[in-house]
Design a protein around this motif. Sequence first.
Motif, PDB file in Angstrom:
ATOM      1  N   MET A 641      24.601  22.235  17.584  1.00 37.25           N
ATOM      2  CA  MET A 641      24.030  21.944  18.905  1.00 37.25           C
ATOM      3  C   MET A 641      25.157  21.920  19.915  1.00 37.25           C
ATOM      4  O   MET A 641      26.318  21.687  19.591  1.00 37.25           O
ATOM      5  CB  MET A 641      23.267  20.619  18.895  1.00 37.25           C
ATOM      6  CG  MET A 641      24.111  19.389  18.680  1.00 37.25           C
ATOM      7  SD  MET A 641      23.088  17.887  18.692  1.00 37.25           S
ATOM      8  CE  MET A 641      24.350  16.618  18.612  1.00 37.25           C
ATOM      9  N   VAL A 642      24.802  22.170  21.173  1.00 40.02           N
ATOM     10  CA  VAL A 642      25.795  22.173  22.239  1.00 40.02           C
ATOM     11  C   VAL A 642      25.120  21.764  23.534  1.00 40.02           C
ATOM     12  O   VAL A 642      23.986  22.171  23.816  1.00 40.02           O
ATOM     13  CB  VAL A 642      26.462  23.561  22.376  1.00 40.02           C
ATOM     14  CG1 VAL A 642      25.453  24.648  22.719  1.00 40.02           C
ATOM     15  CG2 VAL A 642      27.585  23.530  23.404  1.00 40.02           C
ATOM     16  N   LEU A 643      25.795  20.915  24.308  1.00 40.42           N
ATOM     17  CA  LEU A 643      25.316  20.506  25.622  1.00 40.42           C
ATOM     18  C   LEU A 643      25.891  21.438  26.685  1.00 40.42           C
ATOM     19  O   LEU A 643      27.046  21.865  26.587  1.00 40.42           O
ATOM     20  CB  LEU A 643      25.752  19.071  25.928  1.00 40.42           C
ATOM     21  CG  LEU A 643      24.902  17.932  25.374  1.00 40.42           C
ATOM     22  CD1 LEU A 643      25.637  16.606  25.520  1.00 40.42           C
ATOM     23  CD2 LEU A 643      23.560  17.862  26.085  1.00 40.42           C
ATOM     24  N   SER A 644      25.101  21.733  27.699  1.00 36.90           N
ATOM     25  CA  SER A 644      25.634  22.477  28.833  1.00 36.90           C
ATOM     26  C   SER A 644      26.669  21.631  29.547  1.00 36.90           C
ATOM     27  O   SER A 644      26.717  20.405  29.403  1.00 36.90           O
ATOM     28  CB  SER A 644      24.507  22.868  29.795  1.00 36.90           C
ATOM     29  OG  SER A 644      23.852  21.715  30.293  1.00 36.90           O
ATOM     30  N   SER A 645      27.522  22.262  30.325  1.00 34.71           N
ATOM     31  CA  SER A 645      28.647  21.553  30.930  1.00 34.71           C
ATOM     32  C   SER A 645      28.209  20.459  31.885  1.00 34.71           C
ATOM     33  O   SER A 645      28.922  19.476  32.078  1.00 34.71           O
ATOM     34  CB  SER A 645      29.551  22.551  31.665  1.00 34.71           C
ATOM     35  OG  SER A 645      28.828  23.215  32.693  1.00 34.71           O
ATOM     36  N   ASP A 646      27.029  20.611  32.508  1.00 38.95           N
ATOM     37  CA  ASP A 646      26.552  19.556  33.402  1.00 38.95           C
ATOM     38  C   ASP A 646      25.771  18.472  32.677  1.00 38.95           C
ATOM     39  O   ASP A 646      25.330  17.503  33.290  1.00 38.95           O
ATOM     40  CB  ASP A 646      25.710  20.141  34.531  1.00 38.95           C
ATOM     41  CG  ASP A 646      24.485  20.902  34.035  1.00 38.95           C
ATOM     42  OD1 ASP A 646      24.160  20.808  32.839  1.00 38.95           O
ATOM     43  OD2 ASP A 646      23.857  21.589  34.853  1.00 38.95           O
ATOM     44  N   GLY A 647      25.592  18.633  31.377  1.00 42.56           N
ATOM     45  CA  GLY A 647      24.884  17.629  30.593  1.00 42.56           C
ATOM     46  C   GLY A 647      23.385  17.655  30.720  1.00 42.56           C
ATOM     47  O   GLY A 647      22.691  16.817  30.144  1.00 42.56           O
ATOM     48  N   HIS A 648      22.822  18.641  31.435  1.00 39.94           N
ATOM     49  CA  HIS A 648      21.378  18.669  31.679  1.00 39.94           C
ATOM     50  C   HIS A 648      20.597  19.343  30.555  1.00 39.94           C
ATOM     51  O   HIS A 648      19.412  19.083  30.395  1.00 39.94           O
ATOM     52  CB  HIS A 648      21.070  19.400  32.985  1.00 39.94           C
ATOM     53  CG  HIS A 648      21.534  18.670  34.199  1.00 39.94           C
ATOM     54  ND1 HIS A 648      21.601  19.262  35.449  1.00 39.94           N
ATOM     55  CD2 HIS A 648      21.953  17.399  34.383  1.00 39.94           C
ATOM     56  CE1 HIS A 648      22.051  18.383  36.327  1.00 39.94           C
ATOM     57  NE2 HIS A 648      22.276  17.249  35.697  1.00 39.94           N
ATOM     58  N   ASN A 649      21.245  20.224  29.793  1.00 42.01           N
ATOM     59  CA  ASN A 649      20.522  21.040  28.824  1.00 42.01           C
ATOM     60  C   ASN A 649      21.191  20.968  27.461  1.00 42.01           C
ATOM     61  O   ASN A 649      22.417  20.871  27.355  1.00 42.01           O
ATOM     62  CB  ASN A 649      20.476  22.505  29.284  1.00 42.01           C
ATOM     63  CG  ASN A 649      19.861  22.651  30.663  1.00 42.01           C
ATOM     64  OD1 ASN A 649      18.656  22.593  30.828  1.00 42.01           O
ATOM     65  ND2 ASN A 649      20.706  22.828  31.667  1.00 42.01           N
ATOM     66  N   LEU A 650      20.353  21.044  26.430  1.00 42.10           N
ATOM     67  CA  LEU A 650      20.818  20.994  25.050  1.00 42.10           C
ATOM     68  C   LEU A 650      20.300  22.212  24.314  1.00 42.10           C
ATOM     69  O   LEU A 650      19.100  22.520  24.383  1.00 42.10           O
ATOM     70  CB  LEU A 650      20.313  19.720  24.365  1.00 42.10           C
ATOM     71  CG  LEU A 650      20.546  19.606  22.860  1.00 42.10           C
ATOM     72  CD1 LEU A 650      22.025  19.352  22.571  1.00 42.10           C
ATOM     73  CD2 LEU A 650      19.683  18.492  22.264  1.00 42.10           C
ATOM     74  N   ALA A 651      21.186  22.929  23.627  1.00 46.79           N
ATOM     75  CA  ALA A 651      20.785  24.056  22.773  1.00 46.79           C
ATOM     76  C   ALA A 651      20.984  23.661  21.322  1.00 46.79           C
ATOM     77  O   ALA A 651      22.003  23.048  20.974  1.00 46.79           O
ATOM     78  CB  ALA A 651      21.594  25.303  23.107  1.00 46.79           C
ATOM     79  N   THR A 652      20.006  23.999  20.472  1.00 48.36           N
ATOM     80  CA  THR A 652      20.078  23.651  19.058  1.00 48.36           C
ATOM     81  C   THR A 652      19.754  24.871  18.210  1.00 48.36           C
ATOM     82  O   THR A 652      19.054  25.790  18.649  1.00 48.36           O
ATOM     83  CB  THR A 652      19.091  22.520  18.705  1.00 48.36           C
ATOM     84  OG1 THR A 652      17.748  22.984  18.928  1.00 48.36           O
ATOM     85  CG2 THR A 652      19.353  21.289  19.562  1.00 48.36           C
ATOM     86  N   GLY A 653      20.248  24.873  16.987  1.00 52.92           N
ATOM     87  CA  GLY A 653      19.947  25.944  16.042  1.00 52.92           C
ATOM     88  C   GLY A 653      20.150  25.456  14.627  1.00 52.92           C
ATOM     89  O   GLY A 653      20.960  24.560  14.369  1.00 52.92           O
ATOM     90  N   GLY A 654      19.392  26.052  13.687  1.00 50.19           N
ATOM     91  CA  GLY A 654      19.495  25.592  12.311  1.00 50.19           C
ATOM     92  C   GLY A 654      19.033  26.615  11.305  1.00 50.19           C
ATOM     93  O   GLY A 654      19.116  27.831  11.543  1.00 50.19           O
ATOM     94  N   ASP A 655      18.475  26.114  10.206  1.00 50.62           N
ATOM     95  CA  ASP A 655      18.163  26.974   9.077  1.00 50.62           C
ATOM     96  C   ASP A 655      17.055  27.979   9.358  1.00 50.62           C
ATOM     97  O   ASP A 655      16.991  29.032   8.711  1.00 50.62           O
ATOM     98  CB  ASP A 655      17.768  26.108   7.866  1.00 50.62           C
ATOM     99  CG  ASP A 655      18.961  25.387   7.251  1.00 50.62           C
ATOM    100  OD1 ASP A 655      20.108  25.786   7.573  1.00 50.62           O
ATOM    101  OD2 ASP A 655      18.756  24.438   6.479  1.00 50.62           O
ATOM    102  N   ASN A 656      16.183  27.699  10.302  1.00 49.92           N
ATOM    103  CA  ASN A 656      15.107  28.655  10.578  1.00 49.92           C
ATOM    104  C   ASN A 656      15.543  29.792  11.493  1.00 49.92           C
ATOM    105  O   ASN A 656      14.751  30.672  11.820  1.00 49.92           O
ATOM    106  CB  ASN A 656      13.865  27.953  11.140  1.00 49.92           C
ATOM    107  CG  ASN A 656      14.120  27.321  12.502  1.00 49.92           C
ATOM    108  OD1 ASN A 656      15.191  27.500  13.098  1.00 49.92           O
ATOM    109  ND2 ASN A 656      13.147  26.577  13.001  1.00 49.92           N
TER     110      ASN A 656
END
Length: 719
Positions: A641-656
């Motif tokens: 997972m990673v947060l955008s630089s402004d902290g407003h958005n979160l991206a996630t990824g996994g086994d699917n």
Amino acid sequence: FCMVEFWRGAIKCVPAQVLAYTEGLHGKWMFSEIRAVFSRCHLLQNTAVEVFMANRTSVLFNFPDQSTVKKAVHSLPRVGVGTSYGLPQDRPASRLSPRLGGRSSLTRRLSALLCPGRTYNDLNRYPLFPWVLASYDSQELDLTLPANFRDLSKVAHATARRVTAVGLLKRELNCSRGEPFTSLFLSANNDTFDHPDRIFSSIARSWRNCQRDPSDVKELIPEFFYLPEMLVNANGYHLGMREDRVMVGDVDLPPWAKTPEDFVRINRMALESEFVSCQLHQWIDLVFGYKQRGPEAVRALNVFHHLTYEGGVSLDAITDPLTREATEAQIRSFGQTPSHLLIEPHPPRSSAMHLVRSPLMFKDQLQQDVIMVLKFPSNSPVTHVAANTLPHLAVPAVVTVTCSRLFAVNRWHNTVAPGYSLEQAHHLPIEMDPLIANGAASNKRQITDLVDQSIQISTQCFVVTADNRYILVCGFWDKSFRVYSSETGKLTQIVFGHWDVVTCVARSESYIGGDCYIVSGSRDATLLLWYWSGRHHIIGDYPAPRAVLTGHDQEVACVAVCAELGLVISGGKDGPCLVHTITGDLLRALEGPESWRRPRLISVSSEGHCIVYYERGRFCNFSINGKLLAHMELRDSTRAMVLSSDGHNLATGGDNGVVQVWQACSLKPLYVYPACDAAIRAMDLSHDQRTLITGMASGSIVAFNIDFNRWHYEHQHRY
């Protein structure tokens, strides 16, 4: 008498006149720790110096006259502030404050300009921000309507000649219900609160007073844009009863803000909106620029008492002690205008509102979303991705590390061309490093040192320095973590300190370019904090940790560090998550829902949000003060997972194999990308926040086009 300081082998003789003002100070600061020195005004006199340290603390010294200031500065190391320690002390830019500096959001970029000559260490010169909204009574707030925004070209209503100093801080410092503000206010007012009707208790009422009362001199302090706790009387202070028989407690919020977190988030979004961007230069002209003084200030109704301006009085010229004391008291009590910086109109900011954009850029979603797919010859899962792509770097690159500990430096071109095929790879933003692409085994960069067999290789085992030159790796059987050159693949340093195998590492850049904090966690349940010097590219000639962080009773599974906030957040193998300062103080534990134990990933933003991923698809969003703001469960085993630089958005990824984007504050879904044909193991964002790079279990990296602004306006414009 003089004191001899040994600093990097040189002898420094500090004048006795300077030493006389160090008596009684409760602290000692090493010259080698000094990172920046700033001139400051105190009581409108150029007699203060603020010194910033490597550990992100700062100390403000006030001297009796300018000659003593010069002697003190002459005795200090010749440091400045800038990308590479860039500006010497005697430049005007030394008025700026690095504490709020940064590039990850408009708010922090604005701070360097909005806080010149101001400091958190002097309540008379506290940083100030503008009121940006004009609607505090409506049930719903639409951030697409200009009528909901303040006109930043005017100081206030035409009949209210309002000073642009921080009156809010002086008369109503207890607006912030939290410490240290309350204690500071009580100390300055004989241990009593102000009259209840004058205490800050309603945002809407304060705004109305600013519009109607010529004696009301309030702008905002930065906490209105990042600290919701200031609006809550969590400590239960008895603030009295107003004349309308209402007890003063928590601050009354606008109807469109359901919680203090809502208000701060929306207020910050308004500050970073295009409406404010288009007008902000006009407010800068009033507060710091050519409309602050002279005929333009008169025309703008922006003229105030002479004792609020720098240079309005020379305290040294006042010989009568009573007159001087009265003058100082007036300066302290009625606010101070900011430093006058600009004599010409400030240019407007280029705004996205001036751009015409077609919503149909591509024919289908896949072509729009996926920029490129790049396959590594090794087929080993890509377990770590670090996108250090700033243009000023010698080698802007995406560094990838596989489970077999083979790493590559993939050069980054600062142009993004969505929709290209693999045959057009020479046009893509990422280019395969020649030493890897040629497939010659002798040229492959692989870490062959023995790793403890019980360690599961994951993204938490690696750290890449901000300049892409070094890779830090943990998990070795000898209880060390190691530093390798990404250019040669050679081992450059071995760092010991733990009593057991190091299980995870993390880094965060300091405000000085090239320096950063490294935190390592281990099976012995401790965390060690190290300081990486960008000047020497080592953790130390004889490395010793800067701090030891304790509190866990079992193996540390994950860790994150935020230099901006001076915090370390770590998770034990079976919980809990702990919050430490970078000096080693344990602040609190983060408590998720019951039975949510095993934290596996942590990401923290400089805006104060901490996202924790627990096993079995469980996410929590905490404030740095430990409040659980939101939580959710996914049907996926998340690996990155990673947060955008402004902290407003979160991206996630996994086994699917699916990348999902979420609104960080509420964990509400914003966007779902097409599923990839392999599981996602790692991810990072490019510096411009336009490209998301993911590492796949198939040994590929996939680059996605990402558009936070579009989702922001599609999903978050009305409250």
